[in-house]
Write a protein that holds these residues in place. Structure first.
Motif, PDB file in Angstrom:
ATOM      1  N   VAL C  68       0.846  -1.192   0.000  1.00 55.71           N
ATOM      2  CA  VAL C  68       0.000   0.000   0.000  1.00 55.71           C
ATOM      3  C   VAL C  68       0.879   1.239   0.000  1.00 55.71           C
ATOM      4  O   VAL C  68       2.089   1.176   0.168  1.00 55.71           O
ATOM      5  CB  VAL C  68      -0.917   0.020   1.251  1.00 55.71           C
ATOM      6  CG1 VAL C  68      -1.903  -1.131   1.212  1.00 55.71           C
ATOM      7  CG2 VAL C  68      -0.076  -0.068   2.498  1.00 55.71           C
ATOM      8  N   ASP C  69       0.223   2.379  -0.195  1.00 52.03           N
ATOM      9  CA  ASP C  69       0.936   3.641  -0.040  1.00 52.03           C
ATOM     10  C   ASP C  69       1.179   3.926   1.437  1.00 52.03           C
ATOM     11  O   ASP C  69       2.277   4.264   1.850  1.00 52.03           O
ATOM     12  CB  ASP C  69       0.110   4.776  -0.649  1.00 52.03           C
ATOM     13  CG  ASP C  69       0.418   4.960  -2.117  1.00 52.03           C
ATOM     14  OD1 ASP C  69      -0.145   5.865  -2.726  1.00 52.03           O
ATOM     15  OD2 ASP C  69       1.227   4.184  -2.642  1.00 52.03           O
ATOM     16  N   SER C  70       0.123   3.806   2.215  1.00 48.61           N
ATOM     17  CA  SER C  70       0.261   4.018   3.648  1.00 48.61           C
ATOM     18  C   SER C  70      -0.849   3.251   4.332  1.00 48.61           C
ATOM     19  O   SER C  70      -1.874   2.948   3.726  1.00 48.61           O
ATOM     20  CB  SER C  70       0.186   5.502   4.012  1.00 48.61           C
ATOM     21  OG  SER C  70      -1.033   6.037   3.579  1.00 48.61           O
ATOM     22  N   VAL C  71      -0.650   2.923   5.574  1.00 49.08           N
ATOM     23  CA  VAL C  71      -1.641   2.108   6.278  1.00 49.08           C
ATOM     24  C   VAL C  71      -1.685   2.537   7.738  1.00 49.08           C
ATOM     25  O   VAL C  71      -0.654   2.840   8.340  1.00 49.08           O
ATOM     26  CB  VAL C  71      -1.334   0.596   6.140  1.00 49.08           C
ATOM     27  CG1 VAL C  71       0.059   0.271   6.654  1.00 49.08           C
ATOM     28  CG2 VAL C  71      -2.362  -0.246   6.844  1.00 49.08           C
ATOM     29  N   THR C  85       4.889   5.065   1.917  1.00 47.10           N
ATOM     30  CA  THR C  85       5.173   6.207   2.777  1.00 47.10           C
ATOM     31  C   THR C  85       5.244   5.805   4.246  1.00 47.10           C
ATOM     32  O   THR C  85       6.322   5.787   4.827  1.00 47.10           O
ATOM     33  CB  THR C  85       4.127   7.314   2.598  1.00 47.10           C
ATOM     34  OG1 THR C  85       2.834   6.760   2.826  1.00 47.10           O
ATOM     35  CG2 THR C  85       4.202   7.906   1.223  1.00 47.10           C
ATOM     36  N   THR C  86       4.119   5.475   4.841  1.00 49.91           N
ATOM     37  CA  THR C  86       4.120   5.300   6.292  1.00 49.91           C
ATOM     38  C   THR C  86       3.311   4.086   6.703  1.00 49.91           C
ATOM     39  O   THR C  86       2.268   3.809   6.119  1.00 49.91           O
ATOM     40  CB  THR C  86       3.516   6.535   6.988  1.00 49.91           C
ATOM     41  OG1 THR C  86       4.123   7.698   6.469  1.00 49.91           O
ATOM     42  CG2 THR C  86       3.739   6.494   8.484  1.00 49.91           C
ATOM     43  N   ILE C 104       7.940   4.286   9.884  1.00 54.92           N
ATOM     44  CA  ILE C 104       7.112   3.349  10.637  1.00 54.92           C
ATOM     45  C   ILE C 104       6.901   3.931  12.020  1.00 54.92           C
ATOM     46  O   ILE C 104       7.863   4.345  12.673  1.00 54.92           O
ATOM     47  CB  ILE C 104       7.781   1.963  10.719  1.00 54.92           C
ATOM     48  CG1 ILE C 104       7.892   1.375   9.313  1.00 54.92           C
ATOM     49  CG2 ILE C 104       6.992   1.032  11.614  1.00 54.92           C
ATOM     50  CD1 ILE C 104       8.547   0.033   9.251  1.00 54.92           C
ATOM     51  N   VAL C 105       5.660   3.969  12.433  1.00 55.43           N
ATOM     52  CA  VAL C 105       5.334   4.483  13.757  1.00 55.43           C
ATOM     53  C   VAL C 105       4.614   3.389  14.514  1.00 55.43           C
ATOM     54  O   VAL C 105       3.622   2.852  14.046  1.00 55.43           O
ATOM     55  CB  VAL C 105       4.434   5.739  13.645  1.00 55.43           C
ATOM     56  CG1 VAL C 105       4.094   6.252  15.028  1.00 55.43           C
ATOM     57  CG2 VAL C 105       5.120   6.812  12.828  1.00 55.43           C
TER      58      VAL C 105
END
Lengths: 294, 104, 132
Positions: C68-71, C85-86, C104-105
């Motif tokens: 994915v682009d971001s999740v 991205t993230t 990554i958070v």
């Protein structure tokens, strides 16, 4: 003792009463042990065993195995971190190594590479209950156990990680519920119903996932075209030519005009064509190699 | 100049090297090589070979000391080992056993 | 069996105010691909390839590899995540798998097990010893 935030996580800018700190120009090589907070602005190589909080300041560099009660990283760490309470990677953290702690917090901006393993008994129970609740996810759940074991077998975390999937695997083999055949199963909206037991010829109706080899390549965008696997039904007019069709048409050796029913032909044709394995293109920035000790 | 402080419950088994002041309240075994001054506080234990510019001992040192400027042994200090420094001050009450070398 | 339809020749409405939502009582077995944002509240088994933002709700159970682009993960996920991205794991999420993204958070309270791969710029003075 360092001042804690309301989440009971050590905060990076708490002032310690007993000030033990390694200054920026100091380098310690060897074993460091203690029972008070430690702030590292310099370099430590070797092992660190602390019964309190280890603060790695932005200019601090730790090339060591760390066992501490808490670890707050704002600098560079190359080595495994074990904490009894929490590990916090702040925005300026640069960590290469495994993290093992009941609570882990990776703040935005931190850079980290390695494995994360939280308190083993919780994760074991988590996976066991999760696997039990998914009645028809049995064979799928066995895939992660293979994957997690194959990708990395680090001696420090090997026992933890392999111990967690082991009870899951035993649970799956007992009922031996397999997924239904790909096309025969009618779609059901009730998630709790387990399908009729079916043993597919390959023993695993999910495509067996080989261990993902993350070789660094150029930056990736996720595939915009549908992944052409047999489970995907692509409604497509025969007049539309796409590269996915090319291999299929070549294999069938029939002129495209004869395909009157595209959806049916797609299903039938795919079975003959060697399945295009869509390997997820890994994302890589930078030039360093990804090395795994298998 | 920054200071490195080794707290009283810290035990270091290895080598400390640096260019800053070093204050030891805890235990250090191995080697110490600091370009600036070294202070061994009361309660501190150093079982190491020490190379520093100046050393002030209030605690215990078991090892050879090599100071490029001066070495000072305060009262209640205990030093077992050789001291080599151009200037040495051994206060009354300090216990010392070893050789002294003040030669250039 | 669920069908995942992604037809490039059809103009998707692509309305960002109403993202596609997979409800909590929906189970999908198969591959999901798409080019817009997606919210999953049900169960998904298979794989997800999305060039958009994926939100995994608290009640969601996903056994799939994500590209994915971001999740944003609030629920349960069993699979690898590759994001452009993230990746954000929120409190209450339970993730087993490998993460790979530039950012990554992991929020405190998230349960995670697996490896994390980000680009780690180490200072030049640090000799990289692989302590694996």
């Amino acid at each position: 003792m360092a001042q804690k935030t309301k989440n009971n996580l050590p905060s990076a800018d708490a002032s310690a009463e007993v000030v033990t700190h390694i200054g920026p120009g100091t380098r310690v090589v060897g074993r460091l042990a203690g029972q008070e907070d430690l702030r590292v602005h310099g370099t430590i190589e070797g092992t660190v065993r602390l019964g309190a909080t280890l603060f790695v300041e932005p200019e601090g560099v730790i090339l060591a195995e760390v066992h501490a009660h808490d670890v707050v990283v704002s600098g560079t760490v190359v080595g495994n971190l074990h904490a009894d309470n929490a590990i916090v990677l702040t925005a300026s953290a640069r960590v290469v190594g495994d993290l093992r702690s009941p609570r882990i917090s990776v703040e935005p901006g931190a850079a980290f590479r390695g494995a994360i393993s939280m308190d083993p008994p919780d994760v074991e129970a988590l996976e066991a209950t999760a696997a039990a609740s998914r009645g028809y996810g049995a064979s799928r759940a066995s895939a992660p156990t293979v994957r997690s074991g194959a990708i990395s077998e680090r001696p420090t975390n090997g026992d933890t990680r392999r111990a967690a999937p082991a009870p899951v695997r035993q649970q799956q083999q007992a009922p031996s519920v397999r997924l239904p055949p790909r096309r025969a199963q009618a779609f059901t909206a009730a998630p709790g119903r387990a399908p009729a037991p079916f043993t597919s010829p390959t023993g695993n109706s999910w495509a067996p996932r080989e261990p993902q080899n993350f070789t660094p390549r150029e930056p990736v965008r996720p595939a915009l075209r549908p992944a052409f696997e047999e489970k995907t039904i692509i409604v497509q007019h025969p007049a539309i030519r796409s590269s996915d069709d090319r291999s299929r048409r070549r294999a069938e050796a029939l002129p495209p005009a004869d395909h009157l029913d595209p959806s049916e032909q797609t299903e039938g044709g795919v079975a003959n064509v060697p399945r295009k394995k869509v390997r997820p293109k890994p994302l890589a920035r930078g030039k360093h190699k990804v090395e795994r000790v298998d | 100049m920054a200071t490195t402080v080794i707290g009283s419950s810290i035990v270091i088994d290895g080598e400390i090297s640096g260019e800053e002041h070093l204050v030891v309240h805890g235990t250090v075994k191995g080697r110490i090589n600091v370009r600036d001054s070294l202070v061994v506080e009361n309660g501190g234990l150093v079982e190491a070979t020490v190379e520093t510019s100046s050393i002030t001992v209030n605690g215990t040192v078991n090892g050879d000391i090599s100071a490029s400027e001066r070495a000072e042994l305060r009262p209640n200090s205990t030093v077992v080992g050789d001291i080599r420094a151009p200037r040495i001050l051994i206060a009354d009450g300090a216990s010392f056993k070893g050789t002294v070398d003040m030669g250039g | 069996m669920a069908t995942a339809v992604s037809n490039p020749s059809t103009t998707m409405s692509g309305n960002p105010s109403t993202p596609c939502n997979i409800g909590p009582r929906i189970a999908i077995r198969g591959n999901i691909t798409g080019e817009e944002d997606l919210i999953i509240e049900g169960r998904v088994e298979g794989s997800i390839a999305l060039s958009g933002h994926l939100a995994v709700a608290q009640a969601a159970v996903i056994e799939a590899d994500l590209e994915v682009d971001s999740v944003d993960v609030h629920g349960q996920l069993d699979g690898d995540i590759v994001a452009v991205t993230t990746i954000t794991l929120h409190e209450g999420s339970r993730v087993v798998g490998n993460l790979r993204a530039p950012r990554i958070v992991i929020t405190d309270g998230a349960q995670f097990k697996g490896t994390v791969e980000m680009d780690v710029p180490l200072p030049a003075s640090v000799t990289r010893q692989q302590r694996r």
